[in-house]
Design a protein around this motif. Structure first.
Motif: not given
Lengths: 192, 192
Positions: A143-144, A146-148, A150-152, A154-155, A158, A182-183, A185, B183-185
């Motif tokens: 998957r992209d 950058e999305v991976i 910042f998704s991780i 972000s969590t 915070t 996180l890893l 899902g 959802l799926y990690g």
DNA sequence: GTCTATACGGCGATAGAC
DNA sequence: GTCTATCGCCGTATAGAC
């Protein structure tokens, strides 16, 4: 703990509660039970307090991820695990500093602001590299990046806002659950 | 757009950039090209501007999740999908308001602060319910609901900080990737 | 190393002319 | 509805006594 450290600690607590701009030198002075003018015997300015908090913790994070990423005995999976652990530990041990690092860095000026941004970029680069390597070696889903990233991130960034409330869980259980979520899902696959 | 709306919009932009306390009524006035005193013909106080931004957006979020949760034709999986979509859309359409909602609500006072906290609690309750139902019906993994809740919410709440940079992805691709990751990690399972 | 006193400017908000 | 003028307060920071 020196007087300077005491001031920085109390200031960090106040910054995390009310935000840098809303905290006055008089507030900080009151917290360490001296007069505002006396603070200037230990520190040159209010800015200097913020710089000490932010840059110190930013260094801790960067040094750690660099060590992790360089360690050849760690798999991608293990590297991510180490990083998650580090965020949990620091969010529990110094939640105020983490809060200040996350949200008050905007009030840095000039050289200190540049230094912070460089550190933050370096941190993200290290994690980006881990993720890209993982995708290449097919241990991370394609998957992209950058999305991976910042998704991780972000969590992790915070965690300080809610981990303290997790009274019903041990740190180990928290780590296990967070890592799984996180890893792997949250959706339970019911493949036959 | 009325003059009042214009003021609130510009103030929101400034609040998101520098923080509520660091923005003066003179700054806001300059942004709408009038003098500070003239602002008071449209709004009673600086606080009132913050209240308008925060409570308005909080209502939007709460109303949406309530509608989603109440809709009997949605599965758990679909509910989560709708919620992710809503966060992406608002983070792209009004990133400044989302930023203010996330970080400047601390500067609310009295009744407005209470209202905000109640809204936030309601939002978290709705999502908590969706997660707990999912666990019960075995569509969500049996992990601590609080960890699942805040892990997902952390990512959704800070979308505004990075989604704008995702120039290389369409909104649809972004949504697909984020949904998969949440959802799926990210770990690619290589079961035989 | 802490104090008192103070400088100087910016803050939110109001009064009243136009 | 916008302006100028102004109020009273609080901000960071400095000077100099003890």
């Amino acid at each position: 703990m020196t007087r300077r450290d005491e001031i920085i600690k109390q200031a960090g607590l106040l910054f995390s509660l009310k935000g840098y701009s809303a905290v006055s030198m008089r507030d900080i002075a009151k917290a360490v039970d001296i007069k505002a003018a006396s603070l200037y015997n230990h520190l040159p300015s209010k800015q200097a307090i913020l710089e000490a908090i932010v840059l110190n913790l930013a260094n801790t994070f960067v040094n750690h991820i660099h060590d992790v990423n360089q360690n050849p005995s760690f798999s991608t999976r293990q590297k991510l695990s180490e990083i998650i652990q580090q965020h949990i530990d620091l969010s529990l041990q110094q939640p105020e500093s983490v809060a200040v690092l996350n949200t008050e860095w905007i009030h840095l000026n000039g050289e200190a602001l540049d230094k912070f941004k460089a550190k933050r970029f370096t941190y993200e680069q290290e994690l980006r590299e881990i993720i890209k390597n993982g995708i290449q070696e097919q241990s991370i889903t394609k998957r992209d990046p950058e999305v991976i990233l910042f998704s991780i991130l972000s969590t992790l960034r915070t965690l300080n806002l809610w981990v303290a409330k997790r009274k019903h869980l041990t740190v180990e259980d928290l780590k296990a659950d967070l890592e799984t979520i996180l890893l792997y899902g949250i959706i339970r696959q019911n493949k036959s």
